[in-house]
Structures are given as C-alpha cells and as structure tokens.
Design a protein around this motif. Structure first.
Motif, short mmCIF file in Angstrom:
data_model
loop_
_atom_site.label_atom_id
_atom_site.label_comp_id
_atom_site.label_asym_id
_atom_site.label_seq_id
_atom_site.Cartn_x
_atom_site.Cartn_y
_atom_site.Cartn_z
N GLY A 166 4.57 -9.97 7.45
CA GLY A 166 4.38 -8.56 7.75
C GLY A 166 5.57 -7.98 8.50
O GLY A 166 6.06 -6.89 8.18
N TYR A 167 6.04 -8.71 9.51
CA TYR A 167 7.17 -8.22 10.31
C TYR A 167 8.40 -7.98 9.43
O TYR A 167 9.01 -6.90 9.48
CB TYR A 167 7.50 -9.22 11.42
N TRP A 168 8.74 -8.96 8.59
CA TRP A 168 9.98 -8.83 7.84
C TRP A 168 9.84 -7.89 6.65
O TRP A 168 10.79 -7.20 6.28
CB TRP A 168 10.49 -10.20 7.42
N ARG A 169 8.67 -7.81 6.07
CA ARG A 169 8.48 -6.82 5.01
C ARG A 169 8.58 -5.40 5.57
O ARG A 169 9.13 -4.50 4.92
CB ARG A 169 7.13 -7.03 4.33
N LEU A 170 8.03 -5.19 6.75
CA LEU A 170 8.12 -3.88 7.37
C LEU A 170 9.55 -3.57 7.80
O LEU A 170 10.01 -2.42 7.71
CB LEU A 170 7.15 -3.77 8.54
N ARG A 171 10.26 -4.60 8.25
CA ARG A 171 11.68 -4.38 8.57
C ARG A 171 12.45 -4.00 7.29
O ARG A 171 13.33 -3.13 7.32
CB ARG A 171 12.28 -5.66 9.18
N GLU A 172 12.12 -4.66 6.19
CA GLU A 172 12.78 -4.35 4.92
C GLU A 172 12.44 -2.92 4.48
O GLU A 172 13.33 -2.19 4.00
CB GLU A 172 12.36 -5.35 3.85
N ALA A 173 11.18 -2.52 4.65
CA ALA A 173 10.78 -1.15 4.31
C ALA A 173 11.54 -0.15 5.18
O ALA A 173 11.95 0.93 4.70
CB ALA A 173 9.28 -0.98 4.48
N ALA A 174 11.72 -0.48 6.44
CA ALA A 174 12.46 0.41 7.34
C ALA A 174 13.91 0.56 6.89
O ALA A 174 14.48 1.66 6.97
CB ALA A 174 12.40 -0.13 8.77
N GLU A 175 14.51 -0.52 6.41
CA GLU A 175 15.89 -0.46 5.92
C GLU A 175 16.01 0.48 4.74
O GLU A 175 17.02 1.17 4.57
CB GLU A 175 16.35 -1.87 5.54
N LYS A 176 14.96 0.50 3.91
CA LYS A 176 15.00 1.31 2.70
C LYS A 176 14.74 2.77 2.99
O LYS A 176 14.99 3.63 2.17
CB LYS A 176 14.01 0.78 1.67
N VAL B 192 0.84 -1.20 0.00
CA VAL B 192 0.00 0.00 0.00
C VAL B 192 0.87 1.25 0.00
O VAL B 192 0.65 2.20 -0.77
CB VAL B 192 -0.95 0.01 1.22
N ASP B 193 1.90 1.25 0.83
CA ASP B 193 2.77 2.42 0.92
C ASP B 193 3.61 2.62 -0.34
O ASP B 193 4.04 3.73 -0.64
CB ASP B 193 3.68 2.31 2.14
N THR B 194 3.82 1.56 -1.09
CA THR B 194 4.55 1.69 -2.36
C THR B 194 3.79 2.57 -3.35
O THR B 194 4.37 3.40 -4.05
CB THR B 194 4.80 0.30 -2.98
N TYR B 195 2.46 2.39 -3.38
CA TYR B 195 1.64 3.12 -4.35
C TYR B 195 0.94 4.34 -3.76
O TYR B 195 0.56 5.24 -4.49
CB TYR B 195 0.62 2.16 -4.97
N SER B 196 0.76 4.36 -2.46
CA SER B 196 0.10 5.49 -1.78
C SER B 196 0.87 5.80 -0.50
O SER B 196 0.39 5.53 0.61
CB SER B 196 -1.36 5.14 -1.47
N PRO B 197 2.08 6.35 -0.61
CA PRO B 197 2.93 6.54 0.57
C PRO B 197 2.30 7.43 1.64
O PRO B 197 2.62 7.29 2.82
CB PRO B 197 4.20 7.17 -0.01
N GLY B 198 1.40 8.33 1.25
CA GLY B 198 0.76 9.18 2.24
C GLY B 198 -0.17 8.44 3.16
O GLY B 198 -0.57 8.96 4.22
N THR B 199 -0.51 7.21 2.81
CA THR B 199 -1.40 6.39 3.64
C THR B 199 -0.75 6.02 4.96
O THR B 199 -1.42 5.86 5.98
CB THR B 199 -1.82 5.12 2.88
N GLU B 200 0.56 5.84 4.94
CA GLU B 200 1.31 5.38 6.11
C GLU B 200 0.70 4.10 6.67
O GLU B 200 0.48 3.94 7.85
CB GLU B 200 1.37 6.47 7.19
N ALA B 201 0.47 3.17 5.75
CA ALA B 201 -0.11 1.87 6.13
C ALA B 201 0.79 1.13 7.11
O ALA B 201 0.32 0.31 7.90
CB ALA B 201 -0.36 1.03 4.88
N TYR B 202 2.07 1.38 7.06
CA TYR B 202 3.00 0.69 7.94
C TYR B 202 2.65 0.89 9.41
O TYR B 202 2.89 0.01 10.24
CB TYR B 202 4.44 1.14 7.67
N LYS B 203 2.06 2.05 9.75
CA LYS B 203 1.69 2.31 11.14
C LYS B 203 0.61 1.33 11.60
O LYS B 203 0.66 0.80 12.72
CB LYS B 203 1.21 3.75 11.31
N THR B 204 -0.37 1.09 10.74
CA THR B 204 -1.40 0.10 11.06
C THR B 204 -0.80 -1.29 11.17
O THR B 204 -1.14 -2.07 12.06
CB THR B 204 -2.50 0.11 9.99
N GLY B 205 0.11 -1.60 10.25
CA GLY B 205 0.76 -2.91 10.30
C GLY B 205 1.49 -3.13 11.60
O GLY B 205 1.37 -4.20 12.23
#
Length: 395
Positions: free
Chosen positions: A385-395, A319-332
């Motif tokens: 979810g955990y590891w994808r979000l960790r990967e997003a944080a690295e980026k 979701v954040d890839t295509y709509s970064p303003g959503t900040e979906a990671y916070k919900t995750g």
C-alpha cells in the motif's frame, strides 16, 4: 467503537511521515519472517515472534481444526499457510519501491522473492504442471503439500506478471509458460478443487475463486492465441452479475483478491464493463467496516477487530484508477498512519465479554489463535500500500 465515515483531508505528501515506519516494517520481515530458503513465514506468535510449536498448538485455548486436519503436522501448516500471499505482495511492494526510488536493494529483494515463488512452483510441478501448493513445511516439503487456494495463486500471479519486465528471456518464458499451465490445471478440473479435505471449491461454493480464473484465462488466451481460454470465461457470468449487483461477502482479504484479479484482467485487455463497477462496490462495502482507530471489523467474526483492513491501502490505487472521484488514496493513507507497528498487526483482537452468546468453542479457539498471531499479509499489504500510493503520487 465507531465506524470511520471520514478519514480526514489526507494528502499524498503525508506519506513522507511514514518513511521510518516503512524502514521498521522491512526490518521486521528481515529479522523475523524469512526462513532459510527465502520463504516468508506465516502466523508468527506475537509474544515470541516465532512460529508456533506443537506444545503451543495443543493448548486448550486455541483451535486449528478450522484451518487444518490435526492429524497432519499442524506447526508446518501454520508456519506456511499464507506464505505465498505475503511473498507475492512483498515482491510487488519491492518492485514498486524500485520504480519509485531506484533502490537497487529493493530490486534485489524482489528478485529473491520471485525466485522463491518459482521454486515453490517447480516443487508443485513434480505433481502436475500448474500446481502451486501452499508450501506447508517449507520448500523441502512443498512437493508433498496437497493444499492450494486461489488466494495464494492470484497474489503470486500479479507479482510474476509484473516481474516479466525485469526478467531475462528464459525467466520470462518460464513465467509465461506457468500462466498457461495454471490455466490448464484448473480447466482440467472444470474449475473445482479440494480445500482443507472437506470442501469442494467452485464458483458456487467459493465465488472469490473467479478472482484467479478470470485473469489467468485472459492471460492464457492472450499468450497462446487459443480461443478456448477466453470462451471459458462465459461460465462465470452468473457470479460476475451477482457481484455487480452487490451480492458478495464483505471481507478485506476477499475484496483484495477480486480487485487484484479484475484489475489484472482489465489491464490485459479484457474490457468487461462490470469489473470496474464491482471494484467500486467492493471498496464501498469494506470501507463501512473500517474503524476510527484504523483497524477493521473482522468478518464473519464480529465484534472481533483485525489489522487485515491494511489490505485497503494496497488496492486504493486500483479503486482510484477506475473511480478517481472516490479518492480512495485518502483512506489508504489514513489506515497506514494508524497502524505502523508490525507486532500489533494481528489477525484479530476481541473482548470475550462482547462475543455473542453461544459462540461455538471451536470459533472461540480460532479467534484466540488469530489474536495471538501476527498476520503476515497485513505486513506485506502495508508495504504494498505504501509504495503503490507513493507511485500514484509520482504520477
């Protein structure tokens, strides 16, 4: 219980507090969910942490006919009904963990999951190339299973496609051949197949099947250079248009399928501008059913509560890839923190007094089955979810 409109000011750094939970959930899989052939088990009973026995299935409190014909071996069915989905997600989680941490054990586990998925695929190929059966009864009986679903396919396709970057040349070729064979399998049936011996799945009866058809046709067209695969995508325009305008079933699992499939198609060059819109609409609609305790409302069985909203952390990065303003990671991150005990990741929880009057006995029995069973894909989705979000944080 109130719906969650806000999930707080969660930060990527809050994922550090979940390292213990991640270790515990991985341990739970190793201790309870692996069978002798490396497949993940489905529908463990939460009271025994084992698969259902025939005596337990025959209890008057549960109902399995909604899922399978009782003339079959129901215990074989339950134990592997959603194995492939969980295996695909677990493989994806471990590959992502390896990329983030360099953990060689995670790489080894991912390799074993991929090998198990391909072993099931080879068994299915004894019937027809492109046939990925639900391995009811385990690997030794998979060739005799006549049940498939786009749900199982797409999670395995995503994992297999990701694994290509690590695969040896022969393995990579086998995976690429499988993608084309899968596309041909569904093309040969005009994108229709039997489901549970009583329903014909098509774009009209089960629209979420296009979550598989779109990416698999994109991949097959790209791999072969044959125009027919991409040309076939036009027949799904009506469904895609409906999804874009918000006409869809609100369901955590279905949402996951759309997002994984459409993201894969977009990543592989299918630039349909409707797909990012659908990704955002799906997220927003399912977010409305997340509760303050981190669980979600189970559709279509309200007021049942489910852990299946753990799907949402697994695709928040999409979701954040295509709509970064959503900040979906916070919900995750919010959901991951709220649900950390694998023994509480059940399919449904409910108070019988809250159920609507006149609920058919079969529906009540099915809810009981879900309430007594651990949801395997909630566990695999947590890790993904955990590891994808960790990967997003690295980026």
């Amino acid at each position: 219980m109130e719906k969650s409109k806000r999930t707080g000011n969660w930060k990527y750094s809050d994922l550090d507090n979940l390292l213990g939970a991640e270790k515990n959930i991985n341990g739970f899989i190793n201790d309870h969910m692996l069978d002798g052939d490396g497949l993940l088990l489905s529908h463990l009973r939460k009271d025994t942490l084992k698969v259902w026995t025939r005596e337990q299935v025959d209890s008057p409190d549960v109902e399995t006919a909604i899922m399978c014909n009782k003339n079959r071996n129901v215990t074989d069915h339950l134990a592997y009904e959603d194995s492939l989905m969980a295996m695909g997600e677990y493989a994806s989680a471990q590959m992502t963990k390896f990329r983030v941490t360099g953990d060689r054990q995670a790489f080894k586990v991912a390799s074993e999951m991929i090998k198990a998925i391909m072993a099931v695929y080879r068994e299915g190929s004894k019937y027809e190339a492109g046939y990925l059966p639900k391995p009811h009864g385990g690997l030794k009986k998979a060739a005799y299973s006549h049940e498939i679903s786009p749900d199982q396919y797409i999670k395995c396709v995503v994992a297999l496609w990701d694994w290509r970057q690590y695969a040896a040349p022969e393995e990579k070729q086998e995976i690429e051949d499988a993608m084309v064979e899968m596309a041909d399998y569904f093309r040969n049936r005009n994108y229709m197949h039997n489901y549970r011996d009583r329903t014909i799945v098509s774009k009209d009866s089960r629209p979420h099947c296009i979550s598989l058809y779109v990416p698999i046709l994109v991949l097959a067209g790209n791999l072969t250079g044959e125009k027919k695969y991409h040309d076939d995508l036009a027949q799904f325009n009506g469904v895609i248009d409906s999804l874009e305008t918000g006409e869809f079933q609100v369901n955590f699992n279905v949402c996951s399928l759309y997002l994984e499939g459409f993201h894969l198609a977009l990543q592989e060059g299918w630039n349909d501008p409707r797909l990012p819109v659908i990704i955002k609409r799906q997220w927003d609609a399912n977010l409305e059913t997340v509760l303050e305790n981190g669980y979600g409302m189970d559709k279509p069985y309200p007021p049942a509560i489910t852990s299946r909203d753990l799907r949402m952390p697994s695709f928040a990065n999409i979701v954040d890839t295509y709509s970064p303003g959503t900040e979906a990671y916070k919900t995750g991150i919010f959901i991951l923190h709220k649900i950390t005990d694998p023994t509480k990741m059940t399919g449904a929880e409910f108070n019988p007094e809250d159920l609507p009057p006149g609920l058919p006995k079969s529906q009540l029995g099915f809810l009981n089955l879900k309430a007594m069973s651990i949801c395997e894909t909630s566990i695999s989705s947590w890790l993904m979810g955990y590891w994808r979000l960790r990967e997003a944080a690295e980026k």
